[in-house]
Design a protein around this motif. Structure first.
Motif: not given
Length: 524
Positions: A266-273, A275-279, A461-465
């Motif tokens: 998925r182009a929108k978020v692959k740089d932030r995940r 797993d490259k947001a692959r489906i 950015l693929d982090e949570s708190v």
């Protein structure tokens, strides 16, 4: 390539020859002469016509200064014209830089940026607003940006976004030109006082269509004219719906894998995940006619599924044609302002509300990322069987004429301490915005007397708190799935949520690299 060198020009010939020393600026086969006050005599020049001694040292000091200033301009990243470079390396005061010219170079350099098309559209809108092809930075101001925002009041989303893009580019100009060895403020003005009037938050659910509307779109007859935009937009809309809400940019570049499945990152978020947001999507039989109609005939050259890249030169052109065609589609079936994104919203809404498909599964179908499982996911090999099974069930129900009974819509955590449901709002578009906020309770974090502390979960950015709040809720204020049901508690949580959102509006998220940076910015 930009270079600095010196040259000797004969000034006087006689018993004592005299040469004037000038500096030459070379840039893309163009040159400009930078005069100096240095003169050389015969004794200062070697037989090979090069300087020596004190005159050479003085000349090289000037050349060194100009080269340092060139380095600060980062010419390997930003293409400037030779006259602007000449002004910047020789001036000691403010230089009036053309904002629009710089913005065009900036967009060209950042062509791989995921949202670069938005910057292009914003710049084009700004150029129409000022009515000129050049606009000096000295005339940029927070008030001008405010007027630009108000000129877009008939388009709330654009009014909220375009000024932000313009400010982002302008801040880059300040960062590049004001970072110099002379401490000169080449770009003096800033746009820090600008704040958006009315932050735009689209109403949830407004883009989701009903089952009957999806069927009506599928039943639209073909237009007989060649290259019909309506036919293409209708088909692309249905393809998106049948491929779990695939976005236009991903349809444009999706590929077949070794097993004949459709796959993309998925182009929108692959740089932030990670797993490259692959489906991986298994084609439903109802999708096959569309795969054949838009098949990429030269499959031996590329694995691309569709021939959209041959029909349209870029994804931006493809998206523009979709928008135009969907206006005709919407007009035909009586759906005003139909957008391509409605296919994605409709898929998720029908799957959840009509078929009762597990929210977690729908979340995976949307190719969103659940931060709750970010650690667990590192140990698991991703399996796409469940989402493809759910997609087949959805398409059979909506387009295949098979009615399905709904099922209970909960996500059960069998390993939890209480064996109960954990609240996960899987339809919330976690990755569709840079920051997501959610208030909730964690069943395992039980306080004395059957009470729980409400936490605010922030993702970035693929982090949570998890941020503890002062809000305490009792057992009678929760349902069996540990969702908050007490109205007064919900009101307090919503107020806290709005306060956080207001603070986020004043933060430039593009300058932050981690959730720690975001927390520090919120505390400032």
């Amino acid at each position: 390539m930009t270079k600095i060198r010196y040259t000797l020009t004969p000034e006087h010939k006689g018993k004592d020859n005299l040469w004037k020393v000038d500096i030459i600026l070379h840039h893309h086969y163009q040159r400009r002469v930078i005069p100096t006050s240095i003169y050389a005599t015969t004794k200062d020049i070697r037989p090979d016509k090069q300087l020596k001694g004190r005159v050479l040292r003085d000349t090289m000091d000037i050349c060194r200064l100009y080269r340092q200033r060139l380095e600060h301009l980062q010419l390997r990243e930003y293409e400037l014209d030779i006259d602007t470079i000449h002004k910047l390396i020789t001036a000691s005061s403010e230089v009036d830089i053309d904002f629009i010219g710089f913005a065009e170079h900036w967009i060209e350099h950042n062509s791989q940026k995921k949202s670069i098309h938005c910057y292009k559209v914003a710049l084009a809108s700004f150029r129409r607003f000022v009515g000129k092809d050049t606009f000096p930075c000295s005339r940029m101001s927070s008030q001008l940006l405010k007027e630009f925002e108000r000129s877009l009041n008939d388009r709330p989303c654009s009014a909220n976004a375009y000024p932000r893009y313009i400010r982002h580019i302008y801040n880059d100009i300040r960062e590049i030109y004001n970072d110099n060895d002379t401490s000169s403020l080449f770009v003096r003005r800033n746009l820090d006082n600008w704040k958006v009037d009315n932050p735009y938050f689209p109403a949830r659910g407004q883009r989701a269509l009903t089952v009957q509307q999806i069927r009506a779109i599928a039943a639209i007859p073909d237009e007989k004219r060649i290259n019909s935009q309506r036919n293409m937009a209708r088909d692309a809309f249905l393809i998106s719906f049948m491929t779990m809400g695939t976005n236009a940019i991903d349809l444009y570049g999706c590929e077949y894998d070794e097993d004949g499945n459709i796959t993309y990152e998925r182009a929108k978020v692959k740089d932030r995940r990670t797993d490259k947001a692959r489906i991986v999507i298994k084609p439903h039989p109802l999708l096959m006619p569309y795969l054949e109609k838009y098949a990429n005939k030269k499959a031996w050259e590329t694995r691309l599924v569709f021939n959209f890249h041959k029909r349209y030169s870029t994804c931006e052109v493809f998206n523009t044609m979709l928008s135009r065609g969907l206006k005709e589609v919407g007009k035909y079936v009586g759906i005003p302002d139909l957008t391509f994104y409605a296919a994605r919203h409709s898929m998720a809404t029908i799957a959840t509300n009509d078929l009762g498909i597990n929210k977690y599964v729908v979340h995976e179908m949307l190719n969103h990322h659940i931060h709750l499982f970010r650690v667990t996911d590192r140990y698991l090999r991703k399996n796409f069987d469940e989402i493809n099974k759910a997609n087949f069930k959805l398409l059979d129900y909506v387009l295949g004429g098979r009615e399905e009974e709904g099922t209970s819509n909960t996500f059960v955590d069998p390993d939890g301490e209480f064996g109960c449901s954990v609240f996960v709002d899987a339809l919330e578009a976690v990755e569709d915005s840079l920051v997501s906020l959610r208030y909730m309770v964690i069943p395992q974090d039980k306080l004395p007397e059957d009470k729980w502390r409400v936490i605010m979960r922030m993702s970035f950015l693929d982090e949570s708190v998890d941020i503890p709040t002062s809000i305490i809720v009792g057992k009678d204020g929760l349902n069996k799935n540990y969702e908050i049901t007490d109205g007064s508690i919900i009101d307090r949580c919503e107020t806290l949520l709005k306060q956080c959102e207001q603070k986020l509006e004043d933060i430039d998220l593009s300058e932050l690299s981690s959730i720690t940076d975001l927390l520090e910015a919120l505390n400032d």
